[in-house]
Design a protein around this motif. Sequence first.
Motif, mmCIF file in Angstrom:
data_model
loop_
_atom_site.group_PDB
_atom_site.id
_atom_site.type_symbol
_atom_site.label_atom_id
_atom_site.label_comp_id
_atom_site.label_asym_id
_atom_site.label_seq_id
_atom_site.Cartn_x
_atom_site.Cartn_y
_atom_site.Cartn_z
ATOM 1 N N VAL A 25 39.597 48.364 32.948
ATOM 2 C CA VAL A 25 40.307 48.188 34.476
ATOM 3 C C VAL A 25 39.622 48.861 35.660
ATOM 4 N N GLU A 26 39.403 50.222 35.189
ATOM 5 C CA GLU A 26 38.698 50.898 36.401
ATOM 6 C C GLU A 26 37.067 50.308 36.824
ATOM 7 N N ARG A 27 36.303 49.885 35.631
ATOM 8 C CA ARG A 27 35.105 49.475 36.035
ATOM 9 C C ARG A 27 35.146 48.057 36.909
ATOM 10 N N VAL A 28 36.187 47.335 36.468
ATOM 11 C CA VAL A 28 36.262 45.844 36.784
ATOM 12 C C VAL A 28 36.823 46.163 38.525
ATOM 13 N N ALA A 29 37.742 46.928 38.704
ATOM 14 C CA ALA A 29 38.498 47.101 40.125
ATOM 15 C C ALA A 29 37.328 47.646 40.962
ATOM 16 N N ARG A 30 36.408 48.537 40.639
ATOM 17 C CA ARG A 30 35.407 48.876 41.275
ATOM 18 C C ARG A 30 34.288 48.246 41.700
ATOM 19 N N GLY A 31 34.010 47.344 40.830
ATOM 20 C CA GLY A 31 33.291 46.296 41.132
ATOM 21 C C GLY A 31 33.674 45.324 42.355
ATOM 22 N N TYR A 32 35.075 44.941 42.476
ATOM 23 C CA TYR A 32 35.409 44.336 43.485
ATOM 24 C C TYR A 32 35.500 45.043 44.718
ATOM 25 N N LEU A 33 35.769 46.511 44.599
ATOM 26 C CA LEU A 33 35.934 47.365 45.892
ATOM 27 C C LEU A 33 34.340 47.431 46.301
ATOM 28 N N ASP A 34 33.568 47.315 45.517
ATOM 29 C CA ASP A 34 32.069 47.555 46.163
ATOM 30 C C ASP A 34 31.812 46.377 46.862
ATOM 31 N N GLU A 35 32.138 45.011 46.500
ATOM 32 C CA GLU A 35 32.088 43.926 46.864
ATOM 33 C C GLU A 35 32.475 43.030 47.943
ATOM 34 N N LEU A 36 34.011 43.307 47.930
ATOM 35 C CA LEU A 36 34.756 42.695 48.962
ATOM 36 C C LEU A 36 34.501 43.360 50.495
ATOM 37 N N PRO A 37 34.047 44.389 50.557
ATOM 38 C CA PRO A 37 33.672 44.660 52.100
ATOM 39 C C PRO A 37 32.474 44.070 52.714
ATOM 40 N N GLN A 38 31.555 43.423 51.818
ATOM 41 C CA GLN A 38 30.451 42.579 52.158
ATOM 42 C C GLN A 38 30.998 41.353 52.745
ATOM 43 N N ILE A 39 31.985 40.734 52.392
ATOM 44 C CA ILE A 39 32.347 39.428 52.543
ATOM 45 C C ILE A 39 33.701 39.430 53.453
ATOM 46 N N ALA A 40 34.295 40.356 53.529
ATOM 47 C CA ALA A 40 35.765 40.224 54.221
ATOM 48 C C ALA A 40 36.129 41.434 55.095
ATOM 49 N N ASP A 41 36.603 41.125 56.373
ATOM 50 C CA ASP A 41 37.168 42.233 57.313
ATOM 51 C C ASP A 41 37.992 43.178 56.770
ATOM 52 N N ALA A 42 39.034 42.601 55.978
ATOM 53 C CA ALA A 42 40.126 43.418 55.316
ATOM 54 C C ALA A 42 40.140 42.907 53.732
ATOM 55 N N TYR A 43 40.334 43.667 52.813
ATOM 56 C CA TYR A 43 40.582 43.349 51.771
ATOM 57 C C TYR A 43 41.415 44.305 50.812
ATOM 58 N N GLU A 44 42.007 43.920 49.719
ATOM 59 C CA GLU A 44 42.872 44.623 48.702
ATOM 60 C C GLU A 44 42.363 44.107 47.419
ATOM 61 N N VAL A 45 42.483 45.062 46.241
ATOM 62 C CA VAL A 45 42.264 44.608 44.905
ATOM 63 C C VAL A 45 43.637 45.233 44.431
ATOM 64 N N ILE A 46 44.400 44.071 43.636
ATOM 65 C CA ILE A 46 45.689 44.146 43.079
ATOM 66 C C ILE A 46 45.646 44.129 41.611
ATOM 67 N N VAL A 47 45.969 45.339 40.833
ATOM 68 C CA VAL A 47 45.905 45.343 39.399
ATOM 69 C C VAL A 47 47.324 44.871 39.061
ATOM 70 N N VAL A 48 47.671 44.036 38.298
ATOM 71 C CA VAL A 48 49.032 43.485 37.509
ATOM 72 C C VAL A 48 48.736 44.166 36.092
ATOM 73 N N ASP A 49 49.405 45.272 36.301
ATOM 74 C CA ASP A 49 49.447 45.926 34.758
ATOM 75 C C ASP A 49 50.602 45.030 34.037
ATOM 76 N N ASP A 50 50.407 44.018 32.783
ATOM 77 C CA ASP A 50 51.309 43.223 32.543
ATOM 78 C C ASP A 50 51.940 43.966 31.134
ATOM 79 N N GLY A 51 52.741 44.938 31.465
ATOM 80 C CA GLY A 51 53.193 45.697 30.063
ATOM 81 C C GLY A 51 52.373 46.182 29.279
ATOM 82 N N SER A 52 51.224 46.770 29.452
ATOM 83 C CA SER A 52 50.264 47.388 28.658
ATOM 84 C C SER A 52 50.943 48.408 27.930
ATOM 85 N N VAL A 53 50.659 48.642 26.829
ATOM 86 C CA VAL A 53 50.822 49.856 25.839
ATOM 87 C C VAL A 53 49.732 51.039 25.716
ATOM 88 N N ASP A 54 48.566 50.825 26.437
ATOM 89 C CA ASP A 54 47.446 51.546 26.526
ATOM 90 C C ASP A 54 47.622 52.508 28.012
#
Length: 243
Positions: A25-54
């Motif tokens: 989750v952290e690696r994937v979310a940070r990947g989008y956080l690094d990329e999205l400012p290159q293509i959009a003026d405003a951005y957000e990354v939403i993690v949907v934690d679907d009942g994880s037990v970890d």
Amino acid sequence: MAVSSAARLPGISVFLPSHNEEANVERVARGYLDELPQIADAYEVIVVDDGSVDATGAIADALSHQNSHVKVVHHQQNRGYGGAVISGIRTATQPYVVLADGDGQFDPKEVARLAAYVPEYDVVVGKRIHRADSLMRRINGKAWTMLVRVVLGIGISDIDCGFKLFKRQFLDGMELRAHGAMISTELMARVAGRGAKIKEVGVSHLPRLAGEQSGANFKVIARAFKELFTLYTELRAEHRPRR
């Protein structure tokens, strides 16, 4: 991949359905956080934690405290892939919305590949060029796509690819009912029914580096078939001429 100022998006939401993805989750979310400012003026990354037990939820929460562009949605119980997608869509606030599976099998840099086709197209969907899955999953995927084409008439060649970009206006007010793997099919059937102009684009599919896939067990497949024919019945009723 940066885009010119003329082609930049006004805003983009990327949501990541995630179930027991503590190693990703952290690696994937940070990947989008690094990329999205290159293509959009405003951005957000939403993690949907679907009942994880970890530790997926705790890691996502820590990241949101570090970076205001991260939001976290917690499901106390697992709602299934469809439930996670529905929550992601409802939480997204930007004019363009991207579904990207939280397992890290899509390259965040390739959001720009999808974004290159808007605003000309309303929905841009990925097509996995070389699917990095087991032979059985690939066979199941092709069979499912063929079935969907016959039953619903949707001519997309990789209906379940978890990498899709939507103009938000085509999602607003949409009542989605599928709670399992059928959600991608329902999404595409309903946006097509709203007259969306759809483009399919080849994307990379990366090997899963950690965690386990959960979409190929009998229970998931059986629910997908049930939801497919429920959707077929609903769509027929919606388009039946009224007397």
